[in-house]
Every structure is written in C-alpha cells, then in structure tokens.
Motif scaffolding. Structure first.
Motif, PDB file in Angstrom:
ATOM      1  N   UNK A 125       0.809  -1.263   0.012  1.00 27.87           N
ATOM      2  CA  UNK A 125      -0.008  -0.046   0.112  1.00 27.87           C
ATOM      3  C   UNK A 125       0.701   1.280  -0.021  1.00 27.87           C
ATOM      4  N   UNK A 126       0.704   2.079  -1.091  1.00 23.94           N
ATOM      5  CA  UNK A 126       1.519   3.352  -1.091  1.00 23.94           C
ATOM      6  C   UNK A 126       0.793   4.498  -0.964  1.00 23.94           C
ATOM      7  N   UNK A 127       1.510   5.450  -0.446  1.00 27.40           N
ATOM      8  CA  UNK A 127       0.888   6.650  -0.187  1.00 27.40           C
ATOM      9  C   UNK A 127       1.624   7.859  -0.340  1.00 27.40           C
ATOM     10  N   UNK A 128       1.273   9.006  -1.200  1.00 24.89           N
ATOM     11  CA  UNK A 128       2.061   9.704  -1.883  1.00 24.89           C
ATOM     12  C   UNK A 128       1.759  11.086  -1.691  1.00 24.89           C
ATOM     13  N   UNK A 129       0.922  11.513  -0.716  1.00 25.80           N
ATOM     14  CA  UNK A 129       0.273  12.525   0.085  1.00 25.80           C
ATOM     15  C   UNK A 129      -0.953  12.889  -0.536  1.00 25.80           C
ATOM     16  N   UNK A 130      -1.355  12.267  -1.497  1.00 27.06           N
ATOM     17  CA  UNK A 130      -2.778  12.572  -2.230  1.00 27.06           C
ATOM     18  C   UNK A 130      -3.629  11.254  -2.277  1.00 27.06           C
ATOM     19  N   UNK A 131      -2.753  10.226  -2.835  1.00 26.35           N
ATOM     20  CA  UNK A 131      -3.858   9.048  -2.918  1.00 26.35           C
ATOM     21  C   UNK A 131      -3.246   7.840  -2.591  1.00 26.35           C
ATOM     22  N   UNK A 132      -4.111   6.779  -2.357  1.00 22.93           N
ATOM     23  CA  UNK A 132      -3.713   5.571  -2.053  1.00 22.93           C
ATOM     24  C   UNK A 132      -3.391   4.499  -3.459  1.00 22.93           C
TER      25      UNK A 132
END
Length: 248
Positions: free
Chosen positions: A146-153
C-alpha cells in the motif's frame, strides 16, 4: 504512354525506393539497438543462494546490469544472449535500497524503481516506484503493498492470472481490478493516510496508516512501513504486509 514503358517506369521507381530504404535501415537499426541496449533493467525476482542473494530479471542482450547502493557500492553482471541477468550479492545485514541500472561506459541508465531488501533477504523485498504502486517480490499474496504519496493510495498484489480483484476499503464501494498475465494487479483509490480496513477478495488487512514521522523502515502493525523522499514535495510511504497476514 505504352503499357510496357509505364510498367518499366513503375518497376524502376519501386527499385529506387527499395534501395533508398535499404540504405537507411542499418543506421535506424543501429539507433534502435542502441536505445534498447541502454533501456533500464527490470528486476523480476530475488532469491536466496547459499549465503548470498540472486537478483534476476530482464535487460537488453549483453547489457551490463548493476545494482548501485549507498556510498557507491555496486554489484553487477552481464545479461546473456536472451537478455536474462542474474546478479549475486551478499545478503545484507541491514535494510538496503538499491538502484538497478544499465551501464554504458561512464553513463548509466537507471530504472525508475528502487529495490528494497529487508532482513537479509528474508523479506519483505519490493521494487518501490516513486509516485506509483510498488511490486512485491518476496511473496505472492492478494495484497502486497500500500503506497501513499500525500494525495492518493495505490494498492497492489498478486492473484491468479486473469482472476478478478474485489477491493474494499473501510466498507466503501468496491474497486474492481483484474490480475494480468502473471497475476499482478494494481489500483488507485482516494482516501486518507490514516489507518484503514482493507479487504481483497474477502481477505482482510489492517493498514496502519501512512505515518511520515517514522524512521525509513520500521515495523507497523502486521508489516513494515517504508518512508522515502519523493522529489522536493515530501515523502512517499509504502506499507508491506507480512507474508502470512492473519485472516479475520
């Protein structure tokens, strides 16, 4: 114009065009081959080999493939005639982040992914993609990252090739995806960086949230949370669940 003369002129024109195309082909082929030879490598697997690790994948035939780590540490090997490469490296004692690249003289063509190896190769192992979903390499399970870039998963994992993926986050309407030819899938979802209940085809995972105050690689819930810089904008976090998460 007589038919015989017209036919002769047409044949001459075709012959000239063919010769012109033939003269251009070698240079174009050389340019295409050079571009292919410099294309970044694609890491497909990391496996134990005695006290070492074997990092294998695909590159251009004959290309020199390297894994570049901190402080200039490099492990390298040449791809064979089919483009397959196999790099042997000592199993690291601590977490390492390596950049796969193809080396051409003094130049290097790095891959967009970074290879993460934890616990001496016992896992997790993943190819982290800045701004995109990660690829889990040490295990094949419904949810691999699960990645989070500050806006979306961004979520990714593995199922049977062509199998449907039914993704539910905190009971919201499902997101549907499909495993590709090797069973990998990825999907992007809106949401928040806090903890969430994630269900993949009925299998539940307790996502601990994207805590960006943690160290670069720490335990978080039933998995590992990785924090890495994302350009000048901030950080991207990647949660890698344990290879055998509990079912609820």
């Amino acid at each position: 114009m007589r038919p015989r003369k017209r036919l002769s002129l047409m044949m001459l024109a075709l012959a000239v065009a063919a010769c012109s195309q033939g003269r251009a082909d070698p240079a174009e082929r050389a340019q295409d081959a050079g571009a292919a030879w410099r294309s970044p490598p694609h890491v497909e697997a990391v496996r134990p080999s005695g006290s070492d690790l074997s990092v294998s994948g695909q590159a251009a035939p004959g290309a020199r493939v390297a894994l570049r780590g901190a402080e200039g540490v490099v492990f390298a090997a040449s791809a064979d005639d089919s483009g397959r490469f196999d790099i042997r490296m000592p199993a690291p004692a601590n977490a390492v982040l390596l950049t796969p690249e193809v080396q051409t003289g003094q130049e290097a063509s790095p891959a967009p992914e970074r290879l993460l190896i934890l616990a001496g190769g016992r896992g997790p192992i993943a190819a982290l993609t800045p701004g995109g979903p990660s690829r889990r390499l040490d295990t094949r399970q419904p949810l691999g990252a699960v990645d989070w870039d500050g806006r979306m998963l961004a979520l990714s994992g593995s199922v049977e090739p062509g199998a449907p993926v039914h993704l539910v986050i905190d009971g919201r309407p499902a997101i549907e995806a499909t495993g590709d030819k090797v069973g990998r899938w990825a999907a992007v979802a809106g949401g928040r960086p806090g903890p969430a209940d994630i269900s993949i085809n009925g299998r539940r995972y307790a996502y601990p949230g994207a805590d960006q105050t943690r160290a670069a690689a720490t335990r978080a819930g039933e998995g590992w949370l990785i924090r890495q810089p994302l350009g000048e904008a901030g950080f991207q976090t990647t949660w890698l669940p344990d290879s055998a998460p509990a079912s609820h």
